[in-house]
Design a protein around this motif. Structure first.
Motif, PDB file in Angstrom:
ATOM      1  N   MET A  12       0.823  -1.203   0.000  1.00 33.73           N
ATOM      2  CA  MET A  12       0.000   0.000   0.000  1.00 33.73           C
ATOM      3  C   MET A  12       0.858   1.255   0.000  1.00 33.73           C
ATOM      4  N   ALA A  13       1.891   1.267   0.840  1.00 35.98           N
ATOM      5  CA  ALA A  13       2.774   2.430   0.903  1.00 35.98           C
ATOM      6  C   ALA A  13       3.465   2.658  -0.440  1.00 35.98           C
ATOM      7  N   LEU A  14       3.846   1.563  -1.105  1.00 39.21           N
ATOM      8  CA  LEU A  14       4.501   1.670  -2.410  1.00 39.21           C
ATOM      9  C   LEU A  14       3.530   2.236  -3.446  1.00 39.21           C
ATOM     10  N   TYR A  15       2.285   1.781  -3.402  1.00 32.35           N
ATOM     11  CA  TYR A  15       1.279   2.309  -4.335  1.00 32.35           C
ATOM     12  C   TYR A  15       1.033   3.786  -4.070  1.00 32.35           C
ATOM     13  N   TRP A  16       0.903   4.165  -2.815  1.00 31.23           N
ATOM     14  CA  TRP A  16       0.682   5.574  -2.486  1.00 31.23           C
ATOM     15  C   TRP A  16       1.841   6.439  -2.977  1.00 31.23           C
ATOM     16  N   LEU A  17       3.080   5.933  -2.796  1.00 31.41           N
ATOM     17  CA  LEU A  17       4.256   6.693  -3.222  1.00 31.41           C
ATOM     18  C   LEU A  17       4.302   6.823  -4.740  1.00 31.41           C
ATOM     19  N   SER A  18       4.068   5.728  -5.452  1.00 30.97           N
ATOM     20  CA  SER A  18       4.123   5.782  -6.915  1.00 30.97           C
ATOM     21  C   SER A  18       2.986   6.632  -7.472  1.00 30.97           C
ATOM     22  N   SER A  19       1.817   6.565  -6.844  1.00 26.20           N
ATOM     23  CA  SER A  19       0.685   7.383  -7.290  1.00 26.20           C
ATOM     24  C   SER A  19       0.979   8.871  -7.090  1.00 26.20           C
ATOM     25  N   SER A  20       1.557   9.217  -5.938  1.00 26.64           N
ATOM     26  CA  SER A  20       1.908  10.616  -5.670  1.00 26.64           C
ATOM     27  C   SER A  20       2.994  11.095  -6.632  1.00 26.64           C
ATOM     28  N   PHE A  21       3.946  10.221  -6.942  1.00 24.29           N
ATOM     29  CA  PHE A  21       5.019  10.602  -7.862  1.00 24.29           C
ATOM     30  C   PHE A  21       4.448  10.903  -9.250  1.00 24.29           C
ATOM     31  N   MET A  22       3.511  10.068  -9.713  1.00 28.30           N
ATOM     32  CA  MET A  22       2.880  10.332 -11.005  1.00 28.30           C
ATOM     33  C   MET A  22       2.056  11.613 -10.943  1.00 28.30           C
ATOM     34  N   GLY A  23       1.424  11.853  -9.791  1.00 25.86           N
ATOM     35  CA  GLY A  23       0.673  13.086  -9.626  1.00 25.86           C
ATOM     36  C   GLY A  23       1.574  14.306  -9.755  1.00 25.86           C
ATOM     37  N   LEU A  24       2.781  14.209  -9.179  1.00 22.60           N
ATOM     38  CA  LEU A  24       3.747  15.301  -9.288  1.00 22.60           C
ATOM     39  C   LEU A  24       4.162  15.518 -10.738  1.00 22.60           C
ATOM     40  N   LEU A  25       4.449  14.433 -11.449  1.00 26.61           N
ATOM     41  CA  LEU A  25       4.849  14.549 -12.858  1.00 26.61           C
ATOM     42  C   LEU A  25       3.731  15.171 -13.694  1.00 26.61           C
ATOM     43  N   HIS A  26       2.498  14.745 -13.434  1.00 30.94           N
ATOM     44  CA  HIS A  26       1.377  15.290 -14.192  1.00 30.94           C
ATOM     45  C   HIS A  26       1.168  16.767 -13.879  1.00 30.94           C
ATOM     46  N   ASN A  27       1.355  17.127 -12.602  1.00 32.79           N
ATOM     47  CA  ASN A  27       1.234  18.530 -12.210  1.00 32.79           C
ATOM     48  C   ASN A  27       2.243  19.383 -12.959  1.00 32.79           C
ATOM     49  N   LEU A  28       3.469  18.895 -13.039  1.00 31.33           N
ATOM     50  CA  LEU A  28       4.514  19.626 -13.761  1.00 31.33           C
ATOM     51  C   LEU A  28       4.227  19.666 -15.265  1.00 31.33           C
ATOM     52  N   LEU A  29       3.722  18.538 -15.791  1.00 33.43           N
ATOM     53  CA  LEU A  29       3.423  18.476 -17.223  1.00 33.43           C
ATOM     54  C   LEU A  29       2.338  19.478 -17.597  1.00 33.43           C
ATOM     55  N   LEU A  30       1.352  19.635 -16.722  1.00 31.94           N
ATOM     56  CA  LEU A  30       0.256  20.566 -16.996  1.00 31.94           C
ATOM     57  C   LEU A  30       0.676  22.027 -16.849  1.00 31.94           C
ATOM     58  N   ARG A  31       1.877  22.259 -16.368  1.00 34.75           N
ATOM     59  CA  ARG A  31       2.421  23.628 -16.335  1.00 34.75           C
ATOM     60  C   ARG A  31       3.089  23.996 -17.655  1.00 34.75           C
ATOM     61  N   SER A  32       3.432  22.991 -18.462  1.00 38.30           N
ATOM     62  CA  SER A  32       4.150  23.234 -19.714  1.00 38.30           C
ATOM     63  C   SER A  32       3.256  23.964 -20.708  1.00 38.30           C
ATOM     64  N   PRO A  33       3.684  25.126 -21.216  1.00 39.41           N
ATOM     65  CA  PRO A  33       2.882  25.849 -22.220  1.00 39.41           C
ATOM     66  C   PRO A  33       2.584  24.995 -23.448  1.00 39.41           C
ATOM     67  N   THR A  34       3.561  24.200 -23.866  1.00 33.73           N
ATOM     68  CA  THR A  34       3.362  23.350 -25.047  1.00 33.73           C
ATOM     69  C   THR A  34       2.294  22.312 -24.798  1.00 33.73           C
ATOM     70  N   PHE A  35       2.354  21.633 -23.643  1.00 33.61           N
ATOM     71  CA  PHE A  35       1.366  20.601 -23.322  1.00 33.61           C
ATOM     72  C   PHE A  35      -0.023  21.220 -23.139  1.00 33.61           C
ATOM     73  N   ARG A  36      -0.076  22.393 -22.554  1.00 27.68           N
ATOM     74  CA  ARG A  36      -1.363  23.068 -22.370  1.00 27.68           C
ATOM     75  C   ARG A  36      -2.005  23.401 -23.715  1.00 27.68           C
ATOM     76  N   ARG A  37      -1.193  23.800 -24.684  1.00 28.02           N
ATOM     77  CA  ARG A  37      -1.747  24.082 -26.007  1.00 28.02           C
ATOM     78  C   ARG A  37      -2.229  22.785 -26.663  1.00 28.02           C
ATOM     79  N   LEU A  38      -1.496  21.678 -26.471  1.00 31.54           N
ATOM     80  CA  LEU A  38      -1.912  20.391 -27.024  1.00 31.54           C
ATOM     81  C   LEU A  38      -3.249  19.950 -26.434  1.00 31.54           C
TER      82      LEU A  38
END
Length: 298
Positions: free
Chosen positions: A249-275
């Motif tokens: 469970m702890a591993l799933y929570w950590l990996s889920s949060s890590f993907m959440g962080l990556l997605h948060n950063l990705l959604l800040r990208s002007p290029t990705f936002r335009r896509l």
């Protein structure tokens, strides 16, 4: 906060986590752990592990990453699109609000309205105008909550599925595989991480996500400050909780949060936002990552 009702009592996410940590087998937790979505999650995990031929720790990480990418990333992009539309509506709402205030003031003087009656008519008509704008631009704020209504239940169901697999409540053979399916210092996925590396990493990662999200706000309301502080406290509280649940469970929570962080950063990208067809707003930055680093280091 997501809730399920059983016997007239609300079931919150915090209660689910607490019950999972204590291992309470009966009552509403026992009922929730045996619901169809939890069994679907169990079957999905087993199917993924068997099809990919991965060790269980890798199957949990990949499964969490796949769910976040396939389900929550599109919803997060949709949420960002709605929020951008709402932000772009604010100047128009402000302009219409000022015009309406003037018209109500003139009308009130003609009909002899009191200040209370004038305020009532102003607020009533302003709500109507704002609703019409939401309908026109298809950006009602409630639609932006769809991500929460999907992400939180999904997180709970997968967590309970991993709990069932770890304690043998679903399949004793899978529990046996979990006991040797870990890696590095957490070789036994059915036991808590005694080193606290996974729990502390989870807490620090969640704190980083909260701070990055907080850095995005230019003007912060009192409610937003309270919400940010609440999630800071929750991130810290999750550390001892994650130290008492199975490592799976702890591993799933950590990996889920890590993907959440990556997605948060990705959604800040002007290029990705335009896509993703997210409208440009006044608060958008051409250098979002530099701004994040600056906000976190000052």
């Amino acid at each position: 906060m997501w809730r399920l009702a059983r016997g007239g009592r609300p079931v919150t996410v915090a209660a689910v986590v607490a019950a999972a940590a204590s291992g309470s087998p009966g009552g509403w937790y026992g009922w929730l752990a045996q619901t169809a979505p939890v069994h679907w999650a169990e079957g999905g995990l087993v199917a993924l592990q068997a099809a990919a031929g991965l060790p269980w720790w890798a199957a949990i990480v990949c499964g969490g990453a796949a769910l976040r990418t396939a389900v929550t990333l599109p919803l997060a992009a949709h949420q960002s699109r709605l929020l951008a539309k709402l932000e772009n509506l604010q100047p128009e709402i402000k302009k219409l609000s000022e015009r309406l205030r003037y018209e109500v003031s003139v009308r009130g003087k003609q009909l002899g309205w009191s200040d209370k009656v004038a305020r009532f008519h102003f607020k009533k008509n302003l709500r109507r105008i704002i609703t019409e704008l939401y309908i026109r631009d298809n950006c009602h704020p409630f639609k932006a909550t769809l991500l929460v209504w999907v992400q939180i239940p999904m997180w709970v169901f997968v967590s309970l599925a991993l709990r069932n697999c770890s304690v043998g409540a679903w399949n004793s053979e899978v529990q046996e595989q979990f006991s040797t399916g870990g890696t590095l210092w957490f070789t036994d996925l059915t036991a808590p991480d005694s080193t606290w590396i996974l729990p502390v990493s989870l807490g620090l990662l969640n704190l980083l996500i909260v701070e990055i999200f907080a850095s995005q706000k230019m003007e912060v309301s009192r409610f937003q400050k309270l919400a940010t502080n609440f999630f800071r406290v929750l991130s810290v509280v999750m550390i001892p909780v994650a130290a008492t649940v199975p490592s799976s469970m702890a591993l799933y929570w950590l990996s889920s949060s890590f993907m959440g962080l990556l997605h948060n950063l990705l959604l800040r990208s002007p290029t990705f936002r335009r896509l993703c067809c997210i409208p440009r707003t006044k608060s958008d930055s051409d250098t979002p990552y530099r701004d994040i680093v600056s906000a976190l280091t000052t």
